[in-house]
Design an enzyme around this catalytic site. Structure first.
Site, short mmCIF file in Angstrom:
data_model
loop_
_atom_site.label_atom_id
_atom_site.label_comp_id
_atom_site.label_asym_id
_atom_site.label_seq_id
_atom_site.Cartn_x
_atom_site.Cartn_y
_atom_site.Cartn_z
N ALA A 59 0.85 -1.36 -0.21
CA ALA A 59 -0.04 0.01 0.02
C ALA A 59 0.64 0.98 0.08
O ALA A 59 0.56 2.04 -0.74
CB ALA A 59 -0.91 0.05 1.33
N ASP A 60 1.89 1.29 0.88
CA ASP A 60 2.87 2.33 0.77
C ASP A 60 3.41 2.57 -0.66
O ASP A 60 3.54 3.69 -1.19
CB ASP A 60 4.01 2.07 2.04
#
Length: 384
Positions: A164-165
């Protein structure tokens, strides 16, 4: 070679992964990226074993320069403002409201530079009921429904890298490039906003589409089942991944490789639908077959039968594969404090030329002296 973003100046005030990854992607394409960090400690991702050059920091900060500024101090804020005045892009990934407190809010920077592309990255968006909540990678994966596709219910563990990052950084760079194109036409900068929740929901689009169109809620085995993906352990305890998909020729090649050429005449496995229905039986059968030989021998057999496969490498093996070596994926450069720094190059090629020219991630404040000399406050003349 000339970089496609040569001449573009980026001020990145990012920490951890999302903002730094967006900045690094632009730097890989040739942009000049100046990373603004907190004096003394820098990006929190730097901290590692008593030093400030962690593997995590190195991953997302190559091809940049570092300057340390405390923008709560007038002198440092003045230097920051000068950097913004001739910048093309500004990137931050603070929680909503933090940029304004640091003198880096969109309205203030836009007044300094109307052509500035201002990129704001958040966890849940700039407003709404969850906007003030802290967000990290696992939180965003869970909120978007993506983590539900990864967790083995029989052994529940969070697995894999910080997707996600990293992906949010990719989406931010994607949005910035669109804004840069428009500015070339209008002469005005845009504000680019992206959140981890929005990014992961978009990345999870396949699961939502299945739900919208068929009412199906996908789980961790849904896609591997329909795509007919397998991992099998070999005699030497090394693993191979298979992705069989639909073409019957791949299945027949697999049958030939394991010396069971008539396997897929069996009513249990004779069609795609039957193989999906009886996947557990097929997993057991393939597991028993592959346990009889070492991985290298299986790879030779699978190559000769044109079966889609790969050794399931770890990070010490993958870049030593002959194809990875042919592509020159590993690149190296002198470390700013001595030694050799190694990384994986950008995957992009332009006109057949790969982007191999890199700089190691900066040590904290490596650009301080140059910038502070350039923007040194003028002394007041003495009155006699």
């Amino acid at each position: 070679m000339d970089k496609v973003l040569s001449g573009i100046k980026v001020i990145e005030q990012g920490t951890f992964i999302t903002g730094p990854n967006a900045g690094m992607l632009l730097a890989d394409l040739g942009a000049e990226v100046i990373k603004v960090e907190k004096p003394g400690t820098g990006d929190p991702f730097r901290s590692f074993k008593g030093g400030l050059y962690s593997p995590h920091f190195q991953t997302y900060n190559r091809n940049k320069r570092s300057i340390t500024l405390n923008t709560k101090k007038d002198e440092d804020l003045a230097i920051f403002d000068e950097l913004i005045k001739d910048a093309d892009i500004y990137i931050q990934n603070f929680r909503p409201g933090t940029a304004d407190r640091l003198g880096a809010g969109e309205e203030r920077l836009r007044a300094l530079n109307p052509r500035l592309i201002y990129c704001s990255i958040s966890g849940f968006g700039k407003d709404g009921p969850a906007s003030d909540r802290p967000a990290y990678d696992t939180v965003a994966q869970a909120a978007s429904g993506f983590l539900n596709l990864l967790i083995n219910p029989e052994n529940p563990r969070v697995v894999g890298p910080a997707m996600a990052d990293s992906l949010t950084g990719f989406y931010a760079a994607y949005g910035i490039l669109g804004a840069l194109h428009e500015r070339n036409i209008t002469g005005k900068g845009k504000t680019v906003e992206v959140s981890m929740l929005e990014s992961m929901c978009h990345f999870n689009l396949d699961a939502f589409t299945h739900y919208f169109s068929e009412g199906e809620i996908m789980g961790p085995y849904s896609r591997p089942s329909v795509s007919q993906s397998y991992v099998v352990e070999c005699k030497d305890k090394k693993w191979i991944a298979l992705h069989m998909s639909s073409p019957e020729k791949f299945w027949q090649g697999l049958a030939n490789a394991i010396e069971r050429p008539n396997l897929f005449e069996d009513p249990l496995f004779c069609s795609r639908e039957k193989r999906i229905e009886n996947q557990e039986r097929l997993i057991k059968l393939l597991g028993e077959a592959f346990a009889s030989r070492d991985r290298a021998e299986w790879c030779q057999r699978l190559v000769s039968e044109d079966v889609p496969h790969s050794p399931m490498y770890d990070s010490s093996e993958a870049l030593n594969d002959p194809q990875a070596k042919h592509l020159g994926l590993e690149v190296s450069v002198d470390h700013p404090e001595g030694g050799v720094w190694r990384t994986v190059r950008s995957p992009i090629s332009y006109d057949g030329k790969t982007l191999r020219d890199i700089k190691a991630p900066p040590v904290l404040g490596d650009f301080d002296e140059e910038v502070r000399q350039k923007y040194k406050p003028k002394s007041t003349a003495q009155v006699e």
